[in-house]
Design an enzyme around this catalytic site. Structure first.
Site, PDB file in Angstrom:
ATOM      1  N   ASP A  26      40.963  30.414  36.183  1.00  0.00           N
ATOM      2  CA  ASP A  26      41.664  29.328  36.859  1.00  0.00           C
ATOM      3  C   ASP A  26      40.711  28.139  36.866  1.00  0.00           C
ATOM      4  OD1 ASP A  26      42.812  27.520  38.605  1.00  0.00           O
ATOM      5  OD2 ASP A  26      43.301  29.004  40.141  1.00  0.00           O
ATOM      6  N   ILE A  27      41.063  27.073  36.170  1.00  0.00           N
ATOM      7  CA  ILE A  27      40.133  25.945  36.035  1.00  0.00           C
ATOM      8  C   ILE A  27      39.903  25.211  37.348  1.00  0.00           C
ATOM      9  CG2 ILE A  27      40.673  25.632  33.592  1.00  0.00           C
ATOM     10  CD1 ILE A  27      42.232  23.078  34.423  1.00  0.00           C
ATOM     11  N   ALA A  53      47.140  22.240  31.729  1.00  0.00           N
ATOM     12  CA  ALA A  53      47.685  21.100  32.468  1.00  0.00           C
ATOM     13  C   ALA A  53      48.897  21.540  33.271  1.00  0.00           C
ATOM     14  CB  ALA A  53      48.089  19.972  31.518  1.00  0.00           C
ATOM     15  N   THR A  55      52.322  20.472  33.551  1.00  0.00           N
ATOM     16  CA  THR A  55      53.173  19.623  32.706  1.00  0.00           C
ATOM     17  C   THR A  55      54.603  19.493  33.225  1.00  0.00           C
ATOM     18  OG1 THR A  55      53.667  21.521  31.284  1.00  0.00           O
ATOM     19  CG2 THR A  55      51.824  20.103  30.633  1.00  0.00           C
ATOM     20  N   THR A  94      47.854  12.044  28.228  1.00  0.00           N
ATOM     21  CA  THR A  94      49.263  11.743  27.996  1.00  0.00           C
ATOM     22  C   THR A  94      49.580  10.250  27.994  1.00  0.00           C
ATOM     23  OG1 THR A  94      51.475  12.042  29.011  1.00  0.00           O
ATOM     24  CG2 THR A  94      49.607  11.994  30.485  1.00  0.00           C
ATOM     25  N   ASP A  95      50.701   9.923  27.390  1.00  0.00           N
ATOM     26  CA  ASP A  95      51.229   8.564  27.417  1.00  0.00           C
ATOM     27  C   ASP A  95      51.681   8.139  28.819  1.00  0.00           C
ATOM     28  OD1 ASP A  95      53.246  10.673  26.613  1.00  0.00           O
ATOM     29  OD2 ASP A  95      54.624   9.076  27.164  1.00  0.00           O
ATOM     30  N   TYR A 125      52.725  12.826  37.991  1.00  0.00           N
ATOM     31  CA  TYR A 125      52.139  13.438  36.803  1.00  0.00           C
ATOM     32  C   TYR A 125      51.194  12.461  36.107  1.00  0.00           C
ATOM     33  CZ  TYR A 125      51.841  15.067  31.953  1.00  0.00           C
ATOM     34  OH  TYR A 125      51.394  15.436  30.717  1.00  0.00           O
ATOM     35  N   LYS A 129      47.063  12.778  35.781  1.00  0.00           N
ATOM     36  CA  LYS A 129      46.444  12.840  34.456  1.00  0.00           C
ATOM     37  C   LYS A 129      45.428  11.711  34.278  1.00  0.00           C
ATOM     38  CE  LYS A 129      47.152  15.230  31.437  1.00  0.00           C
ATOM     39  NZ  LYS A 129      46.449  16.483  31.034  1.00  0.00           N
ATOM     40  N   TRP A 150      54.929  13.153  23.490  1.00  0.00           N
ATOM     41  CA  TRP A 150      56.131  13.786  22.948  1.00  0.00           C
ATOM     42  C   TRP A 150      55.776  15.023  22.114  1.00  0.00           C
ATOM     43  CZ3 TRP A 150      60.560   9.975  21.347  1.00  0.00           C
ATOM     44  CH2 TRP A 150      60.809   9.077  22.384  1.00  0.00           C
TER      45      TRP A 150
END
Length: 282
Positions: A26-27, A53, A55, A94-95, A125, A129, A150
């Site tokens: 578990d990070i 992540a 997500t 992520t974008d 989210y 991130k 994507w």
């Protein structure tokens, strides 16, 4: 999804990869992460790629602390452990760290986001991130944050897989035309992440399929390449209200000469369909 493709890419490249996932690691557990790093250092450790992540974009809106624990705190734990071990970390982002308003070029036309563009996440989210990015980059100048967008692949749920499933259930689908991005096959992204480690590329890097398209255009190309007759009808984001806002503009590209571009997103889709067909036949 991405982890499986990194494993395959590493094997093809002749690397010895140590693959860990829940429940063995578990990070967010700093003590467990440090213990693992100590064990790996005994056998030789050259670098780390973090594919973990939270997500669930919509779920993060109602569970912000849980999303932060993985996307921000967990990334920071890994980055600190890697820095103490003296090895670089490649962290996937992520974008969604951008606000979704397209930047304009000198002629006033929309252009992809590049690494130097200001961020401005509009969702939990995206915010978590972005915090993870900052922790990773602050931990060591050797670390890399690779933003992608994507993502689709054979080992997990994705838009492309959903479209293929829906094509077998109905004659038409409704897909938004007012969200534009850069579809990225995990089969292309995975070796590129390994390449960042191999070439010691550090800092911020954008890695997506080359080019941009709307979700509607992406669905149309999925059916064209898969030779399916499902009709793609136009709709807008207003018709699909969700807890977390989606960026209207998610196109990314790199402004760095040391970041090798990925193939066009259409080639990634072709690779995905071929890999999926091979798995289904097996």
């Amino acid at each position: 999804m991405l982890g499986h493709d990194v494993a395959r890419a590493g094997q093809r490249a002749g690397h010895e990869l140590v693959l860990v996932d829940l429940p063995e690691l578990d990070i967010t557990d700093a003590a467990a992460v440090r213990k693992l790093f100590e064990q790996l250092l005994e056998g030789g450790l050259d670098g780390v790629i973090n594919c973990a992540a939270w997500t669930d974009v919509d779920g993060a809106e109602s569970a912000p602390q849980a999303a932060k624990a993985v996307n921000a705190d967990g990334a920071g734990v890994l980055a600190d452990a890697a820095a103490d071990a003296g090895v670089p970390l490649v962290h996937v982002s992520t974008d969604y760290v951008f606000d979704g308003v397209a930047p304009l070029d000198a002629a006033g036309r929309p252009r992809p986001y590049v690494e130097s563009d200001p961020t401005g996440p509009r969702s939990v989210y995206g915010s978590t991130k972005l915090e993870g990015e900052q922790l990773v980059l602050a931990a060591s100048p050797r670390n890399t944050v690779a933003r992608t967008a994507w993502l689709f692949g054979v080992d997990g749920p994705s838009f492309a897989a959903t479209m293929l499933r829906l094509a077998g259930e109905r004659d038409s689908v409704q897909v938004v035309t007012d969200q534009v991005g850069s579809p990225t096959w995990s089969g292309h992204l995975a070796p590129a992440l390994l390449g960042l480690l191999e070439r010691r590329v550090s800092g911020l890097a954008h890695l997506t399929g080359t080019g941009q398209v709307s979700w509607h255009g992406f669905a149309t190309e999925v059916f064209r390449q898969a030779e399916l007759s499902c009709r793609v009808e136009e709709t807008t984001s207003e018709q699909f209200v969700r807890p977390a806002p989606r960026p209207a503009w998610s196109a990314l590209e790199s402004e760095r000469s040391d970041v090798l571009p990925l193939p066009p997103w259409q080639d990634g889709l072709a690779g995905f369909l071929a890999a999926r067909a091979g798995i289904m036949r097996a």
